[in-house]
Design a protein around this motif. Structure first.
Motif, PDB file in Angstrom:
ATOM      1  N   UNK A 137       0.799  -1.232   0.000  1.00  0.00           N
ATOM      2  CA  UNK A 137       0.000   0.000   0.000  1.00  0.00           C
ATOM      3  C   UNK A 137       0.827   1.276   0.000  1.00  0.00           C
ATOM      4  N   UNK A 138       2.152   1.188   0.131  1.00  0.00           N
ATOM      5  CA  UNK A 138       2.981   2.388   0.271  1.00  0.00           C
ATOM      6  C   UNK A 138       2.830   3.314  -0.937  1.00  0.00           C
ATOM      7  N   UNK A 139       2.678   4.589  -0.652  1.00  0.00           N
ATOM      8  CA  UNK A 139       2.629   5.624  -1.683  1.00  0.00           C
ATOM      9  C   UNK A 139       3.922   6.430  -1.663  1.00  0.00           C
ATOM     10  N   UNK A 140       4.259   6.987  -0.507  1.00  0.00           N
ATOM     11  CA  UNK A 140       5.519   7.720  -0.348  1.00  0.00           C
ATOM     12  C   UNK A 140       6.089   7.434   1.030  1.00  0.00           C
ATOM     13  N   UNK A 141       7.421   7.552   1.122  1.00  0.00           N
ATOM     14  CA  UNK A 141       8.113   7.389   2.402  1.00  0.00           C
ATOM     15  C   UNK A 141       9.188   8.457   2.478  1.00  0.00           C
ATOM     16  N   UNK A 142       9.254   9.164   3.608  1.00  0.00           N
ATOM     17  CA  UNK A 142      10.270  10.191   3.794  1.00  0.00           C
ATOM     18  C   UNK A 142      10.995   9.945   5.111  1.00  0.00           C
ATOM     19  N   UNK A 143      12.313   9.857   5.034  1.00  0.00           N
ATOM     20  CA  UNK A 143      13.135   9.712   6.223  1.00  0.00           C
ATOM     21  C   UNK A 143      13.442  11.106   6.761  1.00  0.00           C
TER      22      UNK A 143
END
Length: 294
Positions: free
Chosen positions: A169-175
């Motif tokens: 389901x991931x759309x965006x990931x920001x560290x």
């Protein structure tokens, strides 16, 4: 000037923040900047294809002068032209292309092809991003575990054997420094795959409590974290994996970023959730934060 024909050797996966290097190529990068390509670097670059972890900050030292690195991006060359960041037209690892780290400096930096230089990434910034990236991975696994009961059909599984909600389901990931923000789209294809989101928007506190309970157990174990390379390659595009010896088993996730050495470095892990809509599609956002006395 000769364009690079081999991938940049990278030392940041092993935790290095400093490197001695030779400048291979210097080119105008627009907006008053120079792109400096070296044979080796300790600088983690941002990858336009999946820009989850920001670039390191720091300097390149040459001739007794420290030149600030204003950005670092993955670049590529076909031997005739250098493409920077989002301009790269091919996937990493494409045969016949060299994939390199472009250190972006102000245009007046006195650095030339053939110079021997020192590359120094800011250790404090690197540490905070490494903690944030490790926190992101363990939180995704804990989220998968908490949502496992919402699947009515078999789904691909994560590194611990739970249905991989994060990966599907991931759309965006920001560290972020000491944390991360992950957005998941609960769209029709996810529902057709068997995920039931009914009532999830009203159960976010319970979801956070479940995820935090799992994270607390894992953090208490002080599980060791390491980055493993596929084979002995140390090139920018060589495959690497994040590996963590969790109480429930060894988790292994493909990853090109930097990480803490153990979960003990993360301290207390806190998560929070928000529910929203994007063009009629429900969106779940998870914020993860490592709280430690460092």
């Amino acid at each position: 000037m000769t364009l690079p024909t081999r991938d940049t050797r990278v030392t940041y996966p092993d935790g290095a923040v400093e490197a001695r290097a030779r400048v291979l190529h210097v080119a105008a990068a627009g907006e008053g900047r120079l792109a400096v390509i070296t044979d080796v670097t300790s600088f983690h670059p941002v990858d336009a294809a999946w820009p989850d972890q920001p670039a390191d900050t720091g300097v390149i030292r040459s001739g007794g002068t420290a030149f600030p690195v204003v950005d670092a991006v993955v670049a590529a060359s076909d031997g005739t032209e250098l493409f920077l960041g989002a301009e790269v037209p091919v996937r990493k690892g494409t045969e016949g292309w060299a994939f390199v780290v472009a250190h972006l400096l102000d245009e007046g930096a006195a650095i030339a092809e053939g110079d021997e230089v020192g590359i120094e990434a800011d250790a404090a910034v690197r540490r905070s991003l490494s903690i944030g990236h490790t926190a992101c991975h363990v939180a995704s696994l804990a989220l998968n575990h908490a949502l496992a009961g919402r699947w009515s059909k078999p789904a691909r599984t994560d590194a611990l054997g739970d249905p991989d909600f994060d990966g599907i389901a991931i759309d965006t990931s920001r560290i972020l420094p000491d944390g991360s923000v992950d957005r998941y789209r609960l769209n029709k294809s996810l529902r057709r795959a068997g995920f039931d989101a009914t009532g999830l928007d009203g159960a976010l506190d319970e979801l956070a409590a479940s995820v935090e309970a799992t994270l607390a157990e894992w953090a208490e174990s002080g599980a060791v974290v390491r980055v493993e390379r596929d084979g002995s390659g140390d090139g920018l595009t060589d495959r690497r994996s994040w590996v963590c010896e969790l109480p429930g088993g060894t988790a292994r996730i493909p990853c090109g970023g930097t990480h803490a050495g153990s979960l003990a470095e993360l301290g207390e892990l806190r998560v929070s959730f928000e529910f929203s809509e994007d063009g009629g599609t429900p969106v779940l956002e998870m914020r993860t934060r490592a709280v430690a006395d460092r």
